[in-house]
Write a protein that holds these residues in place. Structure first.
Motif, PDB file in Angstrom:
ATOM      1  N   ASN A  13      -5.203  12.274 -13.504  1.00 55.65           N
ATOM      2  CA  ASN A  13      -6.508  11.629 -13.332  1.00 55.65           C
ATOM      3  C   ASN A  13      -6.342  10.165 -12.938  1.00 55.65           C
ATOM      4  O   ASN A  13      -7.102   9.651 -12.118  1.00 55.65           O
ATOM      5  N   PHE A  14      -5.350   9.490 -13.523  1.00 55.82           N
ATOM      6  CA  PHE A  14      -5.081   8.095 -13.184  1.00 55.82           C
ATOM      7  C   PHE A  14      -4.665   7.980 -11.724  1.00 55.82           C
ATOM      8  O   PHE A  14      -5.151   7.125 -10.991  1.00 55.82           O
ATOM      9  N   TRP A  15      -3.796   8.874 -11.259  1.00 59.58           N
ATOM     10  CA  TRP A  15      -3.341   8.862  -9.874  1.00 59.58           C
ATOM     11  C   TRP A  15      -4.500   9.126  -8.914  1.00 59.58           C
ATOM     12  O   TRP A  15      -4.624   8.471  -7.885  1.00 59.58           O
ATOM     13  N   ARG A  16      -5.375  10.071  -9.253  1.00 60.44           N
ATOM     14  CA  ARG A  16      -6.535  10.346  -8.407  1.00 60.44           C
ATOM     15  C   ARG A  16      -7.456   9.138  -8.323  1.00 60.44           C
ATOM     16  O   ARG A  16      -7.996   8.821  -7.264  1.00 60.44           O
ATOM     17  N   ALA A  17      -7.639   8.419  -9.436  1.00 58.05           N
ATOM     18  CA  ALA A  17      -8.475   7.223  -9.437  1.00 58.05           C
ATOM     19  C   ALA A  17      -7.875   6.135  -8.555  1.00 58.05           C
ATOM     20  O   ALA A  17      -8.593   5.445  -7.826  1.00 58.05           O
ATOM     21  N   ILE A  18      -6.571   5.999  -8.590  1.00 60.28           N
ATOM     22  CA  ILE A  18      -5.907   5.018  -7.734  1.00 60.28           C
ATOM     23  C   ILE A  18      -6.105   5.382  -6.269  1.00 60.28           C
ATOM     24  O   ILE A  18      -6.436   4.527  -5.446  1.00 60.28           O
ATOM     25  N   LYS A  19      -5.904   6.655  -5.920  1.00 60.92           N
ATOM     26  CA  LYS A  19      -6.071   7.079  -4.530  1.00 60.92           C
ATOM     27  C   LYS A  19      -7.508   6.870  -4.058  1.00 60.92           C
ATOM     28  O   LYS A  19      -7.730   6.460  -2.926  1.00 60.92           O
ATOM     29  N   ARG A  20      -8.487   7.133  -4.921  1.00 68.82           N
ATOM     30  CA  ARG A  20      -9.888   6.952  -4.543  1.00 68.82           C
ATOM     31  C   ARG A  20     -10.214   5.486  -4.288  1.00 68.82           C
ATOM     32  O   ARG A  20     -11.012   5.170  -3.417  1.00 68.82           O
ATOM     33  N   ASN A  21      -9.615   4.588  -5.039  1.00 73.09           N
ATOM     34  CA  ASN A  21      -9.941   3.164  -4.934  1.00 73.09           C
ATOM     35  C   ASN A  21      -8.968   2.392  -4.056  1.00 73.09           C
ATOM     36  O   ASN A  21      -9.060   1.171  -3.977  1.00 73.09           O
ATOM     37  N   MET A  22      -8.059   3.057  -3.380  1.00 73.62           N
ATOM     38  CA  MET A  22      -7.084   2.366  -2.554  1.00 73.62           C
ATOM     39  C   MET A  22      -7.750   1.604  -1.408  1.00 73.62           C
ATOM     40  O   MET A  22      -7.319   0.531  -1.033  1.00 73.62           O
ATOM     41  N   TRP A  23      -8.828   2.129  -0.872  1.00 72.18           N
ATOM     42  CA  TRP A  23      -9.509   1.433   0.226  1.00 72.18           C
ATOM     43  C   TRP A  23     -10.024   0.078  -0.225  1.00 72.18           C
ATOM     44  O   TRP A  23     -10.089  -0.861   0.553  1.00 72.18           O
ATOM     45  N   LYS A  24     -10.404  -0.057  -1.501  1.00 68.62           N
ATOM     46  CA  LYS A  24     -10.863  -1.356  -1.997  1.00 68.62           C
ATOM     47  C   LYS A  24      -9.718  -2.367  -1.983  1.00 68.62           C
ATOM     48  O   LYS A  24      -9.914  -3.520  -1.640  1.00 68.62           O
ATOM     49  N   LEU A  25      -8.537  -1.906  -2.372  1.00 67.67           N
ATOM     50  CA  LEU A  25      -7.381  -2.804  -2.361  1.00 67.67           C
ATOM     51  C   LEU A  25      -7.001  -3.189  -0.943  1.00 67.67           C
ATOM     52  O   LEU A  25      -6.691  -4.339  -0.668  1.00 67.67           O
ATOM     53  N   GLN A  26      -7.034  -2.242  -0.027  1.00 64.72           N
ATOM     54  CA  GLN A  26      -6.642  -2.521   1.348  1.00 64.72           C
ATOM     55  C   GLN A  26      -7.650  -3.403   2.060  1.00 64.72           C
ATOM     56  O   GLN A  26      -7.297  -4.139   2.968  1.00 64.72           O
ATOM     57  N   SER A  27      -8.914  -3.374   1.651  1.00 60.98           N
ATOM     58  CA  SER A  27      -9.910  -4.190   2.320  1.00 60.98           C
ATOM     59  C   SER A  27      -9.720  -5.673   2.018  1.00 60.98           C
ATOM     60  O   SER A  27     -10.230  -6.518   2.724  1.00 60.98           O
ATOM     61  N   TRP A  28      -8.996  -6.011   0.949  1.00 59.36           N
ATOM     62  CA  TRP A  28      -8.715  -7.415   0.653  1.00 59.36           C
ATOM     63  C   TRP A  28      -7.746  -8.000   1.655  1.00 59.36           C
ATOM     64  O   TRP A  28      -7.790  -9.167   1.978  1.00 59.36           O
ATOM     65  N   ILE A  29      -6.849  -7.187   2.150  1.00 57.02           N
ATOM     66  CA  ILE A  29      -5.760  -7.686   2.977  1.00 57.02           C
ATOM     67  C   ILE A  29      -6.070  -7.408   4.438  1.00 57.02           C
ATOM     68  O   ILE A  29      -6.228  -6.265   4.842  1.00 57.02           O
ATOM     69  N   LYS A  30      -6.136  -8.470   5.245  1.00 53.05           N
ATOM     70  CA  LYS A  30      -6.382  -8.294   6.663  1.00 53.05           C
ATOM     71  C   LYS A  30      -5.078  -7.980   7.387  1.00 53.05           C
ATOM     72  O   LYS A  30      -5.042  -7.188   8.294  1.00 53.05           O
ATOM     73  N   LEU A  31      -4.012  -8.639   6.968  1.00 51.15           N
ATOM     74  CA  LEU A  31      -2.679  -8.375   7.511  1.00 51.15           C
ATOM     75  C   LEU A  31      -1.873  -7.632   6.465  1.00 51.15           C
ATOM     76  O   LEU A  31      -2.118  -7.776   5.271  1.00 51.15           O
ATOM     77  N   ASN A  32      -0.899  -6.881   6.897  1.00 53.03           N
ATOM     78  CA  ASN A  32      -0.018  -6.188   5.968  1.00 53.03           C
ATOM     79  C   ASN A  32       1.013  -7.190   5.446  1.00 53.03           C
ATOM     80  O   ASN A  32       2.018  -7.444   6.086  1.00 53.03           O
ATOM     81  N   LEU A  33       0.748  -7.764   4.290  1.00 51.98           N
ATOM     82  CA  LEU A  33       1.640  -8.771   3.728  1.00 51.98           C
ATOM     83  C   LEU A  33       2.882  -8.147   3.104  1.00 51.98           C
ATOM     84  O   LEU A  33       3.803  -8.855   2.747  1.00 51.98           O
ATOM     85  N   GLY A  34       2.912  -6.856   2.978  1.00 50.37           N
ATOM     86  CA  GLY A  34       4.049  -6.178   2.375  1.00 50.37           C
ATOM     87  C   GLY A  34       5.075  -5.689   3.380  1.00 50.37           C
ATOM     88  O   GLY A  34       5.928  -4.880   3.044  1.00 50.37           O
TER      89      GLY A  34
END
Length: 140
Positions: A13-34
Motif C-alpha cells: 500500500n505504501f508503494w502504491r501511494a508513492i507511485k500515485r503521488n510521484m507526479w507531484k514530486l516530479q512537477s517540482w523539478i523542471k530539470l532532472n537534477l538527478g
C-alpha cells in the motif's frame, strides 16, 4: 504468519501511494537534477539547458527541501554560483575552453577548507574563523 502478510500488505500500500503521488514530486523539478555528471555534460553540450539554468534550479531545490532536511549550513551566500555559471555559459557560447565538468554544481562538506569561506565543521567554536587555506580539490 499473519504479521508477515500484514507487513507485506502495508509495504504494498505504501508503494502504491508513492507511485500515485510521484507526479507531484516530479512537477517540482523542471530539470532532472538527478542526472549523472556525464548526462549533465551532454545536456550542456547539446543545448538542452544552460549552466545557469541548472545551477538556479539546484539552488531552488535546495531552498525548498532544506527547510525540512537541514542538510546545508550555508548555501551560496554571495550568489557566487550564479555569477560563475553565467561566466561559464559565456565561455561556452564563445567557444572558449571550460573545465571538464562544465560548472556542475556540487556540495562541499564543511570540514574541507575553501579559501574565503568559513570552515566550521558544524561547530560554534570555529564559527568566527575564516580559513586561510585552500583545498586543492575544492577551489571555487
Amino acid at each position: 504468519m499473519t504479521n508477515i502478510f500484514h507487513t507485506i500488505k502495508t509495504c504494498w500500500n505504501f508503494w502504491r501511494a508513492i507511485k500515485r503521488n510521484m507526479w507531484k514530486l516530479q512537477s517540482w523539478i523542471k530539470l532532472n537534477l538527478g542526472i549523472s555528471a556525464l548526462g549533465y555534460i551532454n545536456g550542456i553540450k547539446n543545448n538542452e539547458f544552460t549552466v545557469e539554468e541548472f545551477v538556479f534550479e539546484s539552488l531552488e531545490r535546495i531552498n525548498k527541501v532544506d527547510e525540512n532536511l537541514h542538510a546545508f549550513l550555508r548555501v551560496d551566500e554571495n550568489n557566487l554560483a550564479l555569477k560563475k555559471a553565467k561566466e561559464i555559459d559565456a565561455k561556452i557560447k564563445s567557444n572558449q575552453t571550460v573545465g571538464r565538468c562544465y560548472g556542475m554544481p556540487i556540495s562541499v562538506k564543511d570540514n574541507i577548507c575553501i579559501g574565503g569561506l568559513k570552515t566550521t565543521c558544524a561547530s560554534k567554536v570555529l564559527d568566527r574563523k575564516s580559513t586561510r587555506l585552500n583545498s586543492s580539490h575544492a577551489l571555487i
